[in-house]
Write an enzyme that holds these catalytic residues in place. Structure first.
Site, PDB file in Angstrom:
ATOM      1  N   ASP A  83       6.569   7.977   0.455  1.00  0.00           N
ATOM      2  CA  ASP A  83       5.368   7.290   0.926  1.00  0.00           C
ATOM      3  C   ASP A  83       4.233   8.269   1.201  1.00  0.00           C
ATOM      4  OD1 ASP A  83       5.689   4.520   0.925  1.00  0.00           O
ATOM      5  OD2 ASP A  83       6.851   4.547   2.779  1.00  0.00           O
ATOM      6  N   GLY A  94       3.371   9.989  -2.327  1.00  0.00           N
ATOM      7  CA  GLY A  94       2.966   9.096  -3.406  1.00  0.00           C
ATOM      8  C   GLY A  94       1.801   8.194  -3.069  1.00  0.00           C
ATOM      9  N   GLU A 100      13.188   1.691   8.207  1.00  0.00           N
ATOM     10  CA  GLU A 100      11.805   2.147   8.235  1.00  0.00           C
ATOM     11  C   GLU A 100      11.054   1.155   9.099  1.00  0.00           C
ATOM     12  OE1 GLU A 100       7.893   2.883   5.378  1.00  0.00           O
ATOM     13  OE2 GLU A 100       9.374   1.359   4.871  1.00  0.00           O
ATOM     14  N   ASP A 135      13.791  -1.003   4.014  1.00  0.00           N
ATOM     15  CA  ASP A 135      12.361  -0.815   3.851  1.00  0.00           C
ATOM     16  C   ASP A 135      11.564  -1.694   4.806  1.00  0.00           C
ATOM     17  OD1 ASP A 135      10.062   0.239   2.192  1.00  0.00           O
ATOM     18  OD2 ASP A 135       9.809  -1.895   1.814  1.00  0.00           O
TER      19      ASP A 135
END
Length: 581
Positions: free
Chosen positions: A379, A382, A281, A244
């Site tokens: 992402d 949401g 990411e 992440d």
């Protein structure tokens, strides 16, 4: 059994195990470490007290039966009887499926999710990517506020539940990728600062003090995160990790943390004989992340490519707010640039950032599969005010175009759970904080954030309301009826084509050739002998494909093969995949 803990600032450390307290001794071979023996077995509850303070959970706890604030529990990984023989599944040629355990089914458990894995086998995906599963307060949440980075959220099923899920996935031929969060820990239940300098004020992130990767004490902190990563791959037989927001991992050392992590993962892959991989990411558009170490990069095996998503999203929806602005000026040109060059921002000016951003990707050194392409993610869905999916913003025909572009592009495709049938359920931001003040802060903060963009407070779902999570659960009756069933059949056909046609998994980014018409809203590209065309306009388009007699492999609407002039007549809001034989 031997217990140990790193607590370099403590003058005295005691172990409390199954109600018995024992003093630990300094480890003469490792500075800052304490160790000691105690009677224990699988399930034994224990914790550490520093300088006479309260008993705290183990930073390397393998299980938190009573949540982040409770005692740790011993886990004997050798007790689990693995059933599936598994040699691994590599990233090249993969199709990933992002899944949130807590909303994939109404039950929200590993076992319930495992019962639905047959759907993914029929769909044709190769890997399930689980959103974070580390313990967090309460029962329901996204997982990005987890703590105890070696443990598994108990309401999902704990360590045994995760192992059963992985074993079932492997038995069905599915690899498993796990999303892990190294850039911050949740605001509740994080006891790491009591034990040592796990965080530093030298750098700051959106979550506060940064994880200590380069200040004094950072050797052990780096070892903590690398050890956690390897534990998932080794003890749970996970096949890959999604890292992440690595742009928030601030590291000024010459040997970057990502390089150290990729070295350790590659070494474990060599030891186990299984292909293991890391997917970052990253908001940096920095090719060094996915460039092999021997060529001067960090050696991470792939990264998410938000530029492809942003270009595709603006082309489909016309949205132009925030970071979409640069892509919305000429969305098909932006899409064409990402399809051929990977990044849109490759040193270009970003109005959202107010500066130049990114660096060009060397297509001769970076294979296409090292970038993940997607039309939706947790992402991008949401973090919208109402958690509305693409299906709420675009027609089924445009969804078909999005699927065609994602599943035939030169990137590793990834789907977000439910998109394959155009799920009508939203996926909203939800939490279950047990601290009332924290719960209020999260609720008020989210409403303030969206109020700045014109949303009324009452239109932003309350993250703490159980109904917000319930609305976000997939409705498994939808795939059985139209228009969902038709969309699902389209996804299955496209994924099958990706597996059948070698040109669609060709790693050469430079081999993709694109043509488009911004005004008439069509785009076509070639990958070897495969031709793909999408028409985003409402009316039919005549597309000079230059492929006379190309055979139709898949079409959203009935379409004739290109004539002798090579022109394809494609209905509005439709997509087609052809083969030039």
């Amino acid at each position: 059994m031997q217990f140990e803990v790193w607590a370099p600032q403590a003058g005295r450390v005691t172990l409390r195990c199954d109600g018995v307290t024992r003093a630990l001794e300094r480890d003469p071979g490792r500075e800052g470490w304490w160790r000691g023996e105690a009677e224990a077995h699988d399930g034994s509850r224990y914790g550490f007290a520093l300088d006479g303070g309260p008993v705290l959970p183990d930073p390397r706890s393998r299980r938190q039966p009573d949540g982040p604030d409770g005692l740790s529990a011993v886990v004997d990984h050798e007790r689990f009887a693995w059933r599936a023989r598994w040699d691994g599944r590599p990233l090249p040629g993969a199709v990933l499926y992002e899944l949130h355990v807590g909303t994939y089914t109404r039950e929200g458990t590993f076992d319930a999710a495992a019962e639905r894995l047959g759907h993914l086998v029929e769909l044709g995906v190769t890997h399930v990517e689980l959103m974070p599963v580390c313990p967090f307060p309460g029962r329901h949440g996204w997982g990005y506020e987890g703590v105890s980075l070696w443990a598994v959220h108990e309401p999902y099923g704990g360590p045994e539940g995760l192992k059963r899920f992985v074993d079932r996935a492997h038995a069905l031929g599915l690899g498993v990728v796990l999303d892990v969060v190294h850039n911050h820990l949740g605001p509740s239940g994080n006891y790491l600062p009591a034990f040592g300098p796990y965080f530093t004020d030298t750098h700051h992130t959106p979550w506060g003090a940064a994880v200590n990767l380069d200040a004094p004490g950072s050797d052990e902190v780096r070892a903590y995160f690398v050890g956690s990563a390897l534990a998932w791959l080794r003890d749970y037989r996970i096949d890959g990790l999604r890292l992440d927001a690595v742009h928030a991992l601030v590291d000024t050392r010459a040997h970057h943390f990502l390089q150290e992590l990729s070295e350790a993962v590659d070494a474990l892959a060599a030891d186990t004989g299984r292909p293991l991989f890391l997917v970052a990411e990253s908001d940096l558009n920095d090719p060094r992340i996915v460039t092999p170490r021997e060529e001067g990069g960090f050696g991470v095996h792939a990264q998410w490519n938000d530029d492809f998503h942003h270009a595709l999203h603006t082309a489909l929806t016309g949205e132009s707010q925030g970071y979409y602005a640069d892509f919305a000026r000429a969305p098909l040109a932006a899409l064409a640039k990402t399809l051929t060059g990977g990044f849109f921002h490759d040193g270009t000016y970003s109005s959202f950032r107010g500066r130049r951003h990114g660096r060009p990707l060397d297509r001769d050194r970076v294979a296409g599969h090292r970038l993940l392409g997607y039309s939706q993610t947790h992402d991008q869905v949401g973090n919208r005010a109402r958690g509305d999916r693409l299906a709420a913003l675009a027609s089924p025909g445009l969804l078909a175009c999005a699927a065609a572009l994602t599943l035939t592009a030169p990137f590793t495709p990834m789907l977000f759970m439910g998109e394959e049938w155009a799920a009508g359920t939203p996926w909203q931001f939800f939490t279950d904080h047990t601290d009332p003040e924290l719960a209020k802060a999260v609720r008020d903060g989210r409403r303030r954030e969206f109020a700045a963009h014109g949303w009324a407070a009452e239109d932003v779902p309350d993250p703490q309301d159980p109904a917000t999570r319930d609305r976000s659960c997939l409705d498994w009756s939808e795939p059985e009826r139209d228009p969902h069933a038709r969309v699902l059949a389209w996804y299955r056909r496209l994924i099958a084509l990706r597996h059948e046609q070698p040109d669609l998994t060709d790693p050469d980014l430079g081999d993709t050739k694109v043509a488009h018409d911004e005004e008439r809203r069509w785009l076509a590209f070639r990958r070897g002998d495969v031709r793909v065309a999408v028409n985003l306009a409402g009316e039919a388009a005549a597309i000079p494909l230059g492929a006379p007699g190309a055979r139709v492999l898949a079409a959203w609407e009935p379409v004739a093969e290109p004539g002798a002039d090579g022109v394809l007549h494609l209905p509005g809001e439709s997509a087609v995949v052809l083969l030039q034989e």
